[in-house]
Motif scaffolding. Structure first.
Motif, PDB file in Angstrom:
ATOM      1  N   GLU A 104     -13.398   0.727 -13.157  1.00  0.00           N
ATOM      2  CA  GLU A 104     -14.822   0.890 -13.449  1.00  0.00           C
ATOM      3  C   GLU A 104     -15.461   1.900 -12.503  1.00  0.00           C
ATOM      4  O   GLU A 104     -16.384   2.629 -12.881  1.00  0.00           O
ATOM      5  N   TYR A 105     -14.971   1.946 -11.252  1.00  0.00           N
ATOM      6  CA  TYR A 105     -15.508   2.879 -10.253  1.00  0.00           C
ATOM      7  C   TYR A 105     -14.360   3.727  -9.686  1.00  0.00           C
ATOM      8  O   TYR A 105     -13.950   3.557  -8.530  1.00  0.00           O
ATOM      9  N   PRO A 106     -13.808   4.619 -10.500  1.00  0.00           N
ATOM     10  CA  PRO A 106     -12.617   5.372 -10.078  1.00  0.00           C
ATOM     11  C   PRO A 106     -12.872   6.342  -8.929  1.00  0.00           C
ATOM     12  O   PRO A 106     -11.932   6.810  -8.299  1.00  0.00           O
ATOM     13  N   ASN A 107     -14.134   6.666  -8.647  1.00  0.00           N
ATOM     14  CA  ASN A 107     -14.438   7.638  -7.595  1.00  0.00           C
ATOM     15  C   ASN A 107     -14.774   7.004  -6.259  1.00  0.00           C
ATOM     16  O   ASN A 107     -15.040   7.717  -5.287  1.00  0.00           O
ATOM     17  N   SER A 108     -14.796   5.688  -6.187  1.00  0.00           N
ATOM     18  CA  SER A 108     -15.233   5.012  -4.971  1.00  0.00           C
ATOM     19  C   SER A 108     -14.062   4.754  -4.030  1.00  0.00           C
ATOM     20  O   SER A 108     -13.360   3.748  -4.138  1.00  0.00           O
ATOM     21  N   ASP A 109     -13.871   5.642  -3.070  1.00  0.00           N
ATOM     22  CA  ASP A 109     -12.815   5.455  -2.084  1.00  0.00           C
ATOM     23  C   ASP A 109     -13.141   4.303  -1.135  1.00  0.00           C
ATOM     24  O   ASP A 109     -12.244   3.617  -0.655  1.00  0.00           O
ATOM     25  N   LYS A 110     -14.430   4.095  -0.861  1.00  0.00           N
ATOM     26  CA  LYS A 110     -14.805   2.980   0.022  1.00  0.00           C
ATOM     27  C   LYS A 110     -14.444   1.648  -0.634  1.00  0.00           C
ATOM     28  O   LYS A 110     -13.954   0.728   0.020  1.00  0.00           O
ATOM     29  N   LEU A 111     -14.685   1.549  -1.940  1.00  0.00           N
ATOM     30  CA  LEU A 111     -14.283   0.341  -2.661  1.00  0.00           C
ATOM     31  C   LEU A 111     -12.768   0.170  -2.605  1.00  0.00           C
ATOM     32  O   LEU A 111     -12.266  -0.930  -2.334  1.00  0.00           O
ATOM     33  N   ALA A 112     -12.035   1.237  -2.841  1.00  0.00           N
ATOM     34  CA  ALA A 112     -10.573   1.168  -2.832  1.00  0.00           C
ATOM     35  C   ALA A 112     -10.056   0.723  -1.477  1.00  0.00           C
ATOM     36  O   ALA A 112      -9.138  -0.111  -1.390  1.00  0.00           O
ATOM     37  N   TYR A 113     -10.640   1.250  -0.402  1.00  0.00           N
ATOM     38  CA  TYR A 113     -10.197   0.879   0.943  1.00  0.00           C
ATOM     39  C   TYR A 113     -10.441  -0.603   1.212  1.00  0.00           C
ATOM     40  O   TYR A 113      -9.566  -1.318   1.712  1.00  0.00           O
ATOM     41  N   ASN A 114     -11.635  -1.068   0.883  1.00  0.00           N
ATOM     42  CA  ASN A 114     -11.968  -2.469   1.136  1.00  0.00           C
ATOM     43  C   ASN A 114     -11.166  -3.419   0.255  1.00  0.00           C
ATOM     44  O   ASN A 114     -10.761  -4.500   0.703  1.00  0.00           O
ATOM     45  N   VAL A 115     -10.932  -3.021  -0.983  1.00  0.00           N
ATOM     46  CA  VAL A 115     -10.114  -3.832  -1.879  1.00  0.00           C
ATOM     47  C   VAL A 115      -8.684  -3.928  -1.336  1.00  0.00           C
ATOM     48  O   VAL A 115      -8.070  -5.008  -1.350  1.00  0.00           O
ATOM     49  N   ALA A 116      -8.152  -2.814  -0.843  1.00  0.00           N
ATOM     50  CA  ALA A 116      -6.797  -2.823  -0.274  1.00  0.00           C
ATOM     51  C   ALA A 116      -6.712  -3.807   0.887  1.00  0.00           C
ATOM     52  O   ALA A 116      -5.749  -4.579   1.002  1.00  0.00           O
ATOM     53  N   GLY A 117      -7.731  -3.793   1.744  1.00  0.00           N
ATOM     54  CA  GLY A 117      -7.736  -4.716   2.882  1.00  0.00           C
ATOM     55  C   GLY A 117      -7.786  -6.164   2.448  1.00  0.00           C
ATOM     56  O   GLY A 117      -7.080  -7.019   3.005  1.00  0.00           O
TER      57      GLY A 117
ATOM     58  N   ALA B 141      -0.302   1.942  -2.088  1.00  0.00           N
ATOM     59  CA  ALA B 141      -0.768   3.070  -2.903  1.00  0.00           C
ATOM     60  C   ALA B 141      -2.281   3.261  -2.760  1.00  0.00           C
ATOM     61  O   ALA B 141      -2.773   4.394  -2.747  1.00  0.00           O
ATOM     62  N   LEU B 142      -3.023   2.166  -2.653  1.00  0.00           N
ATOM     63  CA  LEU B 142      -4.475   2.274  -2.457  1.00  0.00           C
ATOM     64  C   LEU B 142      -4.785   2.931  -1.124  1.00  0.00           C
ATOM     65  O   LEU B 142      -5.659   3.799  -1.028  1.00  0.00           O
ATOM     66  N   TYR B 143      -4.081   2.529  -0.076  1.00  0.00           N
ATOM     67  CA  TYR B 143      -4.287   3.160   1.223  1.00  0.00           C
ATOM     68  C   TYR B 143      -3.895   4.638   1.198  1.00  0.00           C
ATOM     69  O   TYR B 143      -4.570   5.484   1.793  1.00  0.00           O
TER      70      TYR B 143
ATOM     71  N   VAL C 107     -13.773   6.862   5.711  1.00  0.00           N
ATOM     72  CA  VAL C 107     -12.760   6.172   4.912  1.00  0.00           C
ATOM     73  C   VAL C 107     -11.378   6.738   5.216  1.00  0.00           C
ATOM     74  O   VAL C 107     -10.397   5.996   5.338  1.00  0.00           O
ATOM     75  N   ARG C 108     -11.295   8.049   5.337  1.00  0.00           N
ATOM     76  CA  ARG C 108     -10.009   8.695   5.615  1.00  0.00           C
ATOM     77  C   ARG C 108      -9.454   8.241   6.962  1.00  0.00           C
ATOM     78  O   ARG C 108      -8.261   7.940   7.092  1.00  0.00           O
ATOM     79  N   GLU C 109     -10.310   8.146   7.978  1.00  0.00           N
ATOM     80  CA  GLU C 109      -9.868   7.719   9.310  1.00  0.00           C
ATOM     81  C   GLU C 109      -9.434   6.252   9.298  1.00  0.00           C
ATOM     82  O   GLU C 109      -8.381   5.896   9.848  1.00  0.00           O
ATOM     83  N   TRP C 110     -10.247   5.397   8.698  1.00  0.00           N
ATOM     84  CA  TRP C 110      -9.889   3.981   8.606  1.00  0.00           C
ATOM     85  C   TRP C 110      -8.539   3.806   7.914  1.00  0.00           C
ATOM     86  O   TRP C 110      -7.673   3.066   8.385  1.00  0.00           O
ATOM     87  N   SER C 111      -8.387   4.489   6.794  1.00  0.00           N
ATOM     88  CA  SER C 111      -7.188   4.318   5.985  1.00  0.00           C
ATOM     89  C   SER C 111      -5.952   4.864   6.689  1.00  0.00           C
ATOM     90  O   SER C 111      -4.871   4.268   6.600  1.00  0.00           O
TER      91      SER C 111
END
Length: 284
Positions: free
Chosen positions: A136-149, A175-177, A188-192
């Motif tokens: 639903e939110y394919p452009n949200s890297d912040k969502l992807a990072y938090n979901v991965a965690g 893969a999400l990371y 997000v890049r640094e956290w990941s």
């Protein structure tokens, strides 16, 4: 070719080739746009103009997710868009959506939903819920990072689970990371990068951990400790000891400096008893 499809933020070769295959029958040329070209006018990227004018270097900015720009394809949208949506694995509403991201509060609420789903229906349900949200939110890297965690945490709570499904889920988290390591959002890049490097050390993927460590900013507070862990895992234990000793010295120096400032403030306020206690702590 009668038009161009400009792909921003698409870096996976299979996805680019699939988009090209979907667009080809409609006479559309697929053009992946490199990040260093984000500052160029669309007319130049679309091949309609050669004059770039005065360009400023692109250094991140708000264009951090994925975007598809269709140039000269107005008459073919009705047929092209459904084909493109199928290829990218999204529906038309998602493809045409202008909502790029979620707020931090919305992400937090969704993470709670993920955890509840994992407790009530198991890991599989949580992973499916995550996939649906990311679609639903394919452009949200912040969502992807938090979901991965969150998904990594959900898996950690079930260490006894194993088998092919568990391996696939672990690979999905990785893969999400990996996606977020390529994010245009510096935070997000640094956290990941740190999280994935640490994960690689734990799983024995030491070459990848070394590569990620090189991408991590020297200003990252945990970089030296992570480097020590990697050297230890590589069997380079003397180096590992040196890094941890340096880390310990720097932290001790920082604590000492803070205590001295506190002593000065206590004396300035006339609180000699507090200054004496702090001085004793500094000596110890």
């Amino acid at each position: 070719m009668s038009g161009r499809l400009l792909l921003f933020g698409f870096e996976e070769l299979p996805t680019i080739l699939a988009a090209a295959a979907a667009a080809g029958p409609f006479g559309a040329e697929v053009v992946p746009v490199a990040r260093q070209d984000y500052n160029k006018p669309l007319a130049v990227l679309a091949g309609l103009d050669d004059d770039t004018g005065t360009l400023l270097p692109f250094n991140g900015g708000p264009l951090g997710g994925r975007m598809v720009v269709l140039c000269g394809l107005d008459r073919k949208l009705e047929e092209l868009l459904p084909a493109l949506a199928r290829t990218l694995g999204v529906d038309l509403n998602t493809l045409l959506s202008f909502q790029e991201d979620l707020t931090d509060q919305e992400i937090g609420l969704f993470l709670n939903q993920l955890y509840e789903a994992s407790q009530e229906a198991g890991c599989g349900a949580a992973f499916q819920l995550a996939r649906d949200k990311l679609r639903e939110y394919p452009n949200s890297d912040k969502l992807a990072y938090n979901v991965a965690g969150m998904l990594a945490g959900v898996l950690a709570l079930q260490p006894e689970a194993g088998g092919p499904e568990r391996q696939a889920q672990e690979a999905e988290v990785t893969a999400l990371y990996e996606r977020c390591v390529r994010s245009a959002d510096p935070q997000v890049r640094e956290w990941s990068t740190y999280t994935l490097a640490s994960r690689c050390v734990n799983t024995g993927a030491l070459d990848r951990a070394e590569e990620l460590l090189g991408q991590l900013s020297d200003a990252h507070r945990e970089k030296r400790e992570l480097k020590a862990r990697l050297r230890w895992a590589q069997g380079r234990r003397e180096e590992a000891w040196v890094f941890l000793e340096q880390e310990l010295f720097d932290r001790a120096h920082s604590i000492q400096t803070t205590l001295l400032s506190m002593i000065d403030w206590a004396l300035e306020e006339g609180d000699r008893e507090r200054a004496h206690i702090l001085a004793g702590a500094a000596v110890r």
